[in-house]
Design a protein around this motif. Structure first.
Motif, PDB file in Angstrom:
ATOM      1  N   VAL A 207       7.006 -11.694   6.989  1.00  0.00           N
ATOM      2  CA  VAL A 207       5.794 -12.426   6.549  1.00  0.00           C
ATOM      3  C   VAL A 207       4.294 -11.033   6.616  1.00  0.00           C
ATOM      4  CG1 VAL A 207       3.837 -13.926   7.486  1.00  0.00           C
ATOM      5  CG2 VAL A 207       6.376 -14.093   6.558  1.00  0.00           C
ATOM      6  N   ALA A 208       3.708 -10.753   6.000  1.00  0.00           N
ATOM      7  CA  ALA A 208       2.598  -9.646   6.688  1.00  0.00           C
ATOM      8  C   ALA A 208       1.471 -10.725   7.929  1.00  0.00           C
ATOM      9  CB  ALA A 208       1.069  -9.216   5.370  1.00  0.00           C
ATOM     10  N   ASN A 209       0.443  -9.443   8.776  1.00  0.00           N
ATOM     11  CA  ASN A 209      -0.277 -10.606   9.591  1.00  0.00           C
ATOM     12  C   ASN A 209       0.005 -11.367  10.345  1.00  0.00           C
ATOM     13  OD1 ASN A 209      -1.554  -7.763   8.200  1.00  0.00           O
ATOM     14  ND2 ASN A 209      -2.457  -9.646   7.058  1.00  0.00           N
ATOM     15  N   ALA A 210       1.188 -11.768  10.497  1.00  0.00           N
ATOM     16  CA  ALA A 210       2.285 -12.689  11.150  1.00  0.00           C
ATOM     17  C   ALA A 210       1.285 -12.624  13.172  1.00  0.00           C
ATOM     18  CB  ALA A 210       3.300 -12.737  11.357  1.00  0.00           C
ATOM     19  N   ALA A 211       1.267 -11.607  13.644  1.00  0.00           N
ATOM     20  CA  ALA A 211       0.753 -11.240  14.886  1.00  0.00           C
ATOM     21  C   ALA A 211       0.287 -10.110  15.236  1.00  0.00           C
ATOM     22  CB  ALA A 211       2.148 -10.675  15.193  1.00  0.00           C
ATOM     23  N   VAL A 212      -0.404 -10.453  16.519  1.00  0.00           N
ATOM     24  CA  VAL A 212      -1.637  -9.728  16.747  1.00  0.00           C
ATOM     25  C   VAL A 212      -0.637  -8.304  18.125  1.00  0.00           C
ATOM     26  CG1 VAL A 212      -4.072 -10.846  16.177  1.00  0.00           C
ATOM     27  CG2 VAL A 212      -2.367 -10.804  18.535  1.00  0.00           C
TER      28      VAL A 212
ATOM     29  N   LEU B 201       8.617 -13.512  20.623  1.00  0.00           N
ATOM     30  CA  LEU B 201       7.906 -14.252  20.754  1.00  0.00           C
ATOM     31  C   LEU B 201       6.717 -13.673  20.096  1.00  0.00           C
ATOM     32  CD1 LEU B 201       7.401 -17.288  21.492  1.00  0.00           C
ATOM     33  CD2 LEU B 201       6.512 -16.179  23.729  1.00  0.00           C
ATOM     34  N   ILE B 202       6.260 -14.172  19.350  1.00  0.00           N
ATOM     35  CA  ILE B 202       4.830 -13.795  18.843  1.00  0.00           C
ATOM     36  C   ILE B 202       3.386 -14.328  19.332  1.00  0.00           C
ATOM     37  CG2 ILE B 202       5.913 -13.662  16.617  1.00  0.00           C
ATOM     38  CD1 ILE B 202       4.116 -15.178  15.549  1.00  0.00           C
TER      39      ILE B 202
END
Length: 329
Positions: free
Chosen positions: A154-159, A212-213
């Protein structure tokens, strides 16, 4: 004949009795072994569950600390870099790097000293690791900044991502880390996690990471409150003398300003609903970060009455009332 049958029958009965005792003994042994196996399996499951609980608690503590750090920085939304490996073994161990502009520098151990959490360990006694997205370790940052970490395709799922490495797997060499011999990502993080393409699962023989995102929403739900509070005007001011924001405007002019049209920043007479009229507000001190990070045009503003206004960022809203006594309303 009857006399001869007596001893024979006695011997037969004795033999049957002995066999019965032997069978009972065997049955007891089997039951005991079975109970032992079941007890061992239960104990192992309990130990596994306990380790997993310790891991999940540590991951959540780290996530909360990272978000709390970001919400209280001089540049709200800025995330810490991973641990400075040069500090390992010194009183500064656990401090974040000053900058992390390369992919390799954005993955490392959790900077627990910077976050003020104390050293956080997973259920297997291993320090937590941490990855931060490009764009979140230096300004400018606002809620249009995209988290660029991909998770499970999944693209761009987390900072940012918190990782519990667990026990070493085949091929992972974990010697005692030092400043001269810092921990290497491939010896702690499994499969492609060490290279920055994150997955949350894999074959048991080659994967035991727990991740953990921190999503974009996780981060900015907290940061939005910090931004809105600054626009409103902070609470720790002398009664009747707000020094900046909408509360200062009310003190100076006796009412809240009209709204601005999107992108203009200047109030339009009689316009009650629109964007924040930031050109008309008095900002002093550390509020310069609002403009330098591009927050001001993103804030929606409603003048509900001369004595009340509402400001909004994303799903976060804040009602603004005049502050004439402490605590401010």
């Amino acid at each position: 004949t009857d006399h001869q049958a007596g001893p024979a029958m006695t011997r037969k009965a004795s033999s049957i009795s002995q066999h019965g005792v032997a069978l009972l003994g065997l049955l007891f042994a089997l039951v005991t072994i079975g109970l032992g196996v079941l007890l061992s399996a239960w104990t192992n499951r309990q130990a596994l569950q306990t380790r997993e609980q310790v891991t999940q608690v540590a991951l959540q503590q780290a996530k909360d600390a990272v978000i709390g750090f970001a919400a209280t920085q001089s540049i709200p939304g800025r995330l810490p870099c991973p641990e400075n490996t040069g500090s390992i073994g010194t009183p500064a161990e656990g401090q974040a790097q000053g900058s992390c502009s390369t992919p390799a520098s954005r993955i490392g151990r959790l900077p627990w000293r910077t976050l003020r959490t104390g050293k956080l360990l997973d259920g297997d006694g291993t320090e937590l690791w941490y990855a931060v997205s490009p764009g979140f370790a230096s300004a400018p940052i606002n809620n249009t900044t995209i988290g660029q970490l991909n998770v499970d395709g999944v693209a761009n799922a987390a900072v940012a991502i918190i990782i519990a490495p667990g026990l070493p797997l085949a091929g992972q060499q974990r010697t005692e880390p030092t400043a001269a011999n810092p921990p290497q990502a491939q010896d702690y993080l499994d499969l492609t996690n060490s290279a920055g393409t994150f997955v949350s699962g894999g074959p048991a023989a080659s994967f035991n990471d727990r991740i953990l995102i921190i999503s974009h929403a996780d981060l900015f739900n907290a940061v939005h409150r910090t931004v809105l509070a600054e626009v409103r005007g902070l609470d720790d001011q002398s009664p009747g003398l707000p020094v900046r924001g909408l509360r200062r405007y009310f003190t100076d002019y006796g009412s809240f300003p009209w709204a601005a049209t999107p992108g203009s920043g200047s109030a339009v007479a009689s316009l009650t609903n629109g964007s924040l009229p930031y050109n008309d507000l008095n900002y002093l001190g550390n509020s310069t970060w609002l403009a330098s990070n591009g927050w001001l045009p993103l804030i929606a503003y409603t003048r509900t009455s001369a004595n009340q206004a509402q400001i909004q960022l994303g799903t976060s809203t804040m009602t603004v009332l005049p502050c004439t006594t402490l605590p401010c309303p």
